[in-house]
Design a protein around this motif. Structure first.
Motif, PDB file in Angstrom:
ATOM      1  N   MET A  79       0.911  -1.159   0.000  1.00  0.00           N
ATOM      2  CA  MET A  79       0.000   0.000   0.000  1.00  0.00           C
ATOM      3  C   MET A  79       0.940   1.196   0.000  1.00  0.00           C
ATOM      4  O   MET A  79       1.675   1.409   0.974  1.00  0.00           O
ATOM      5  CB  MET A  79      -0.856   0.028   1.264  1.00  0.00           C
ATOM      6  CG  MET A  79      -1.893  -1.063   1.305  1.00  0.00           C
ATOM      7  SD  MET A  79      -2.842  -0.986   2.857  1.00  0.00           S
ATOM      8  CE  MET A  79      -4.276  -0.042   2.339  1.00  0.00           C
ATOM      9  N   VAL A  80       0.965   1.926  -1.099  1.00  0.00           N
ATOM     10  CA  VAL A  80       1.954   2.999  -1.237  1.00  0.00           C
ATOM     11  C   VAL A  80       1.241   4.338  -1.358  1.00  0.00           C
ATOM     12  O   VAL A  80       0.459   4.539  -2.294  1.00  0.00           O
ATOM     13  CB  VAL A  80       2.845   2.765  -2.485  1.00  0.00           C
ATOM     14  CG1 VAL A  80       3.902   3.847  -2.602  1.00  0.00           C
ATOM     15  CG2 VAL A  80       3.492   1.386  -2.441  1.00  0.00           C
ATOM     16  N   GLY A  85       4.731  14.049  -8.378  1.00  0.00           N
ATOM     17  CA  GLY A  85       5.319  13.921  -9.711  1.00  0.00           C
ATOM     18  C   GLY A  85       5.086  12.530 -10.282  1.00  0.00           C
ATOM     19  O   GLY A  85       4.053  11.916 -10.050  1.00  0.00           O
ATOM     20  N   ASN A  86       6.090  12.022 -11.011  1.00  0.00           N
ATOM     21  CA  ASN A  86       5.958  10.697 -11.631  1.00  0.00           C
ATOM     22  C   ASN A  86       6.631   9.607 -10.807  1.00  0.00           C
ATOM     23  O   ASN A  86       6.949   8.535 -11.316  1.00  0.00           O
ATOM     24  CB  ASN A  86       6.570  10.702 -13.039  1.00  0.00           C
ATOM     25  CG  ASN A  86       5.641  11.360 -14.036  1.00  0.00           C
ATOM     26  OD1 ASN A  86       4.423  11.409 -13.802  1.00  0.00           O
ATOM     27  ND2 ASN A  86       6.194  11.880 -15.107  1.00  0.00           N
ATOM     28  N   GLY A  87       6.869   9.899  -9.524  1.00  0.00           N
ATOM     29  CA  GLY A  87       7.591   8.964  -8.665  1.00  0.00           C
ATOM     30  C   GLY A  87       6.978   7.570  -8.622  1.00  0.00           C
ATOM     31  O   GLY A  87       7.697   6.582  -8.481  1.00  0.00           O
ATOM     32  N   PHE A  88       5.669   7.498  -8.783  1.00  0.00           N
ATOM     33  CA  PHE A  88       5.025   6.196  -8.661  1.00  0.00           C
ATOM     34  C   PHE A  88       5.392   5.264  -9.821  1.00  0.00           C
ATOM     35  O   PHE A  88       5.395   4.046  -9.663  1.00  0.00           O
ATOM     36  CB  PHE A  88       3.502   6.371  -8.577  1.00  0.00           C
ATOM     37  CG  PHE A  88       2.819   5.239  -7.894  1.00  0.00           C
ATOM     38  CD1 PHE A  88       2.988   5.022  -6.538  1.00  0.00           C
ATOM     39  CD2 PHE A  88       2.006   4.364  -8.600  1.00  0.00           C
ATOM     40  CE1 PHE A  88       2.366   3.959  -5.892  1.00  0.00           C
ATOM     41  CE2 PHE A  88       1.379   3.298  -7.964  1.00  0.00           C
ATOM     42  CZ  PHE A  88       1.562   3.095  -6.610  1.00  0.00           C
ATOM     43  N   ASP A  89       5.721   5.842 -10.982  1.00  0.00           N
ATOM     44  CA  ASP A  89       6.137   5.010 -12.128  1.00  0.00           C
ATOM     45  C   ASP A  89       7.312   4.128 -11.711  1.00  0.00           C
ATOM     46  O   ASP A  89       7.345   2.929 -11.993  1.00  0.00           O
ATOM     47  CB  ASP A  89       6.628   5.879 -13.304  1.00  0.00           C
ATOM     48  CG  ASP A  89       5.505   6.651 -13.970  1.00  0.00           C
ATOM     49  OD1 ASP A  89       4.381   6.639 -13.443  1.00  0.00           O
ATOM     50  OD2 ASP A  89       5.776   7.287 -15.013  1.00  0.00           O
ATOM     51  N   GLU A  90       8.256   4.763 -11.035  1.00  0.00           N
ATOM     52  CA  GLU A  90       9.469   4.042 -10.639  1.00  0.00           C
ATOM     53  C   GLU A  90       9.157   2.986  -9.568  1.00  0.00           C
ATOM     54  O   GLU A  90       9.718   1.890  -9.564  1.00  0.00           O
ATOM     55  CB  GLU A  90      10.495   5.066 -10.139  1.00  0.00           C
ATOM     56  CG  GLU A  90      11.927   4.662 -10.266  1.00  0.00           C
ATOM     57  CD  GLU A  90      12.301   4.098 -11.631  1.00  0.00           C
ATOM     58  OE1 GLU A  90      13.075   3.147 -11.622  1.00  0.00           O
ATOM     59  OE2 GLU A  90      11.804   4.563 -12.686  1.00  0.00           O
ATOM     60  N   VAL A  91       8.237   3.327  -8.667  1.00  0.00           N
ATOM     61  CA  VAL A  91       7.832   2.374  -7.633  1.00  0.00           C
ATOM     62  C   VAL A  91       7.231   1.128  -8.300  1.00  0.00           C
ATOM     63  O   VAL A  91       7.589  -0.008  -7.977  1.00  0.00           O
ATOM     64  CB  VAL A  91       6.792   3.006  -6.666  1.00  0.00           C
ATOM     65  CG1 VAL A  91       6.211   1.963  -5.732  1.00  0.00           C
ATOM     66  CG2 VAL A  91       7.426   4.141  -5.883  1.00  0.00           C
ATOM     67  N   VAL A  92       6.346   1.341  -9.265  1.00  0.00           N
ATOM     68  CA  VAL A  92       5.692   0.210  -9.938  1.00  0.00           C
ATOM     69  C   VAL A  92       6.739  -0.639 -10.665  1.00  0.00           C
ATOM     70  O   VAL A  92       6.752  -1.868 -10.562  1.00  0.00           O
ATOM     71  CB  VAL A  92       4.611   0.699 -10.938  1.00  0.00           C
ATOM     72  CG1 VAL A  92       4.083  -0.451 -11.769  1.00  0.00           C
ATOM     73  CG2 VAL A  92       3.484   1.395 -10.186  1.00  0.00           C
ATOM     74  N   THR A 228      11.694   5.345  -2.353  1.00  0.00           N
ATOM     75  CA  THR A 228      12.703   4.343  -1.985  1.00  0.00           C
ATOM     76  C   THR A 228      12.126   3.340  -0.977  1.00  0.00           C
ATOM     77  O   THR A 228      12.425   2.142  -1.035  1.00  0.00           O
ATOM     78  CB  THR A 228      13.952   5.022  -1.368  1.00  0.00           C
ATOM     79  OG1 THR A 228      14.336   6.112  -2.190  1.00  0.00           O
ATOM     80  CG2 THR A 228      15.105   4.059  -1.219  1.00  0.00           C
ATOM     81  N   ALA A 229      11.311   3.866  -0.045  1.00  0.00           N
ATOM     82  CA  ALA A 229      10.835   3.018   1.055  1.00  0.00           C
ATOM     83  C   ALA A 229      10.120   1.728   0.590  1.00  0.00           C
ATOM     84  O   ALA A 229      10.442   0.643   1.094  1.00  0.00           O
ATOM     85  CB  ALA A 229       9.941   3.833   1.986  1.00  0.00           C
ATOM     86  N   PRO A 230       9.185   1.790  -0.378  1.00  0.00           N
ATOM     87  CA  PRO A 230       8.526   0.536  -0.775  1.00  0.00           C
ATOM     88  C   PRO A 230       9.496  -0.472  -1.394  1.00  0.00           C
ATOM     89  O   PRO A 230       9.352  -1.690  -1.210  1.00  0.00           O
ATOM     90  CB  PRO A 230       7.451   0.953  -1.780  1.00  0.00           C
ATOM     91  CG  PRO A 230       7.694   2.387  -2.093  1.00  0.00           C
ATOM     92  CD  PRO A 230       8.575   2.958  -1.036  1.00  0.00           C
ATOM     93  N   VAL A 231      10.506   0.047  -2.098  1.00  0.00           N
ATOM     94  CA  VAL A 231      11.483  -0.834  -2.751  1.00  0.00           C
ATOM     95  C   VAL A 231      12.316  -1.556  -1.686  1.00  0.00           C
ATOM     96  O   VAL A 231      12.563  -2.766  -1.765  1.00  0.00           O
ATOM     97  CB  VAL A 231      12.382  -0.016  -3.724  1.00  0.00           C
ATOM     98  CG1 VAL A 231      13.446  -0.895  -4.355  1.00  0.00           C
ATOM     99  CG2 VAL A 231      11.540   0.672  -4.785  1.00  0.00           C
TER     100      VAL A 231
END
Ligand code: SAH
Length: 249
Positions: A79-80, A85-92, A228-231
């Motif tokens: 759950m993020v 910005g587009n930070g979520f693209d990188e998380v996915v 970074t945290a979810p990764v």
């Protein structure tokens, strides 16, 4: 087999031993990958199966079902809280590479962004491409964004962790080790990890999550960015279950 190109195919395209290719897929296979008539590739249905396929014009012949074992032995949902910005693209992208099963984008009190529906489509495309790239047999599910506080009970049957950047929470790794789990139990294990936005969770959010059965955990002594945290959390869980130490197992 690993040298063969992989592409994701919708289940509805499989018909009587053949795959009906969309114009985009024909373009991708023929023009981008430069496959020719009779060349082979791997068709992934995104639901756990890979098929060896052979290009035949606008179709592909399905030759055989392939064995793949690239999935984690546990099901991990993140759950993020949406970063700006587009930070979520990188998380996915990164979390798909690492083996996440599901990503639930959540809107928290300090979330700055209200995503459009095109964003969700974009994230699903990124997840599909990353799953192909990482030779996964499943494409992770990307849920529609929902409010964090109102959906704390959605994963009540999971082991639940909320990452909190400051304070004295135990390290996530120690909480996983505490479990003393059995390897052959893993199939049934489901884990949810929640990470906050740039401004962090509010105290009230952490309190509500704890009341809903989440355990608050640390990812170390440094403050990590929201992307970074979810990764990091996912890497820790994946390593614990995929490569348990003997003391741990
Ligand atoms: N601005 C906040 C930090 C937000 S970091 C502050 O200064 O306190 C964004 C999110 O990443 C946090 O909500 C948390 O979920 C996660 N996070 C970052 N570093 C962490 C750490 N060391 N331990 C646990 N969670 C962390």
């Amino acid at each position: 087999m690993t040298q063969l190109q992989r592409i994701a195919i919708a289940l509805s395209q499989f018909q009587e031993g053949k795959i009906l290719l969309t114009p985009e897929q024909q373009h991708y296979l023929g023009r981008v990958l430069r496959l020719r008539e009779g060349d082979r590739f791997i068709a992934m249905d995104g639901l756990g199966k890979w098929w060896l396929a052979q290009l035949e014009g606008t179709l592909a012949q399905v030759l055989e079902l392939l064995e793949v074992q690239t999935e984690l032995p546990v099901s991990i949902t993140l759950m993020v809280a949406l970063p700006k910005g587009n930070g979520f693209d990188e998380v996915v992208r990164c979390c798909t590479e690492l083996g996440v099963a599901m990503i639930a984008p959540v809107i928290s009190e300090r979330t700055l962004l209200n995503p459009s529906s095109q964003k969700v489509e974009r994230w699903r495309r990124i997840a599909q491409e990353a799953a192909e790239q990482s030779e996964r047999s499943f494409v992770p599910t990307i849920l529609e964004p929902v409010s964090f506080s109102n959906n704390l009970s959605s994963f009540a049957n999971n082991e639940q962790y909320i990452c909190v950047a400051r304070g004295n929470s135990p390290h996530l790794q120690n909480c996983l080790q505490d479990k003393g789990f059995l390897i052959n139990d893993l199939e049934q294990r489901r884990i949810v990890v929640a990470t906050g936005p740039e401004g962090g969770w509010t105290e009230k959010e952490v309190e509500c999550a704890i009341n809903a059965g989440f355990k608050s955990v640390s990812l170390g002594r440094r403050i990590l960015r929201a992307v970074t945290a979810p990764v990091v959390a996912l890497s820790l869980v994946a390593a614990a279950y995929e490569a348990p130490t003997s003391a741990f197992a």
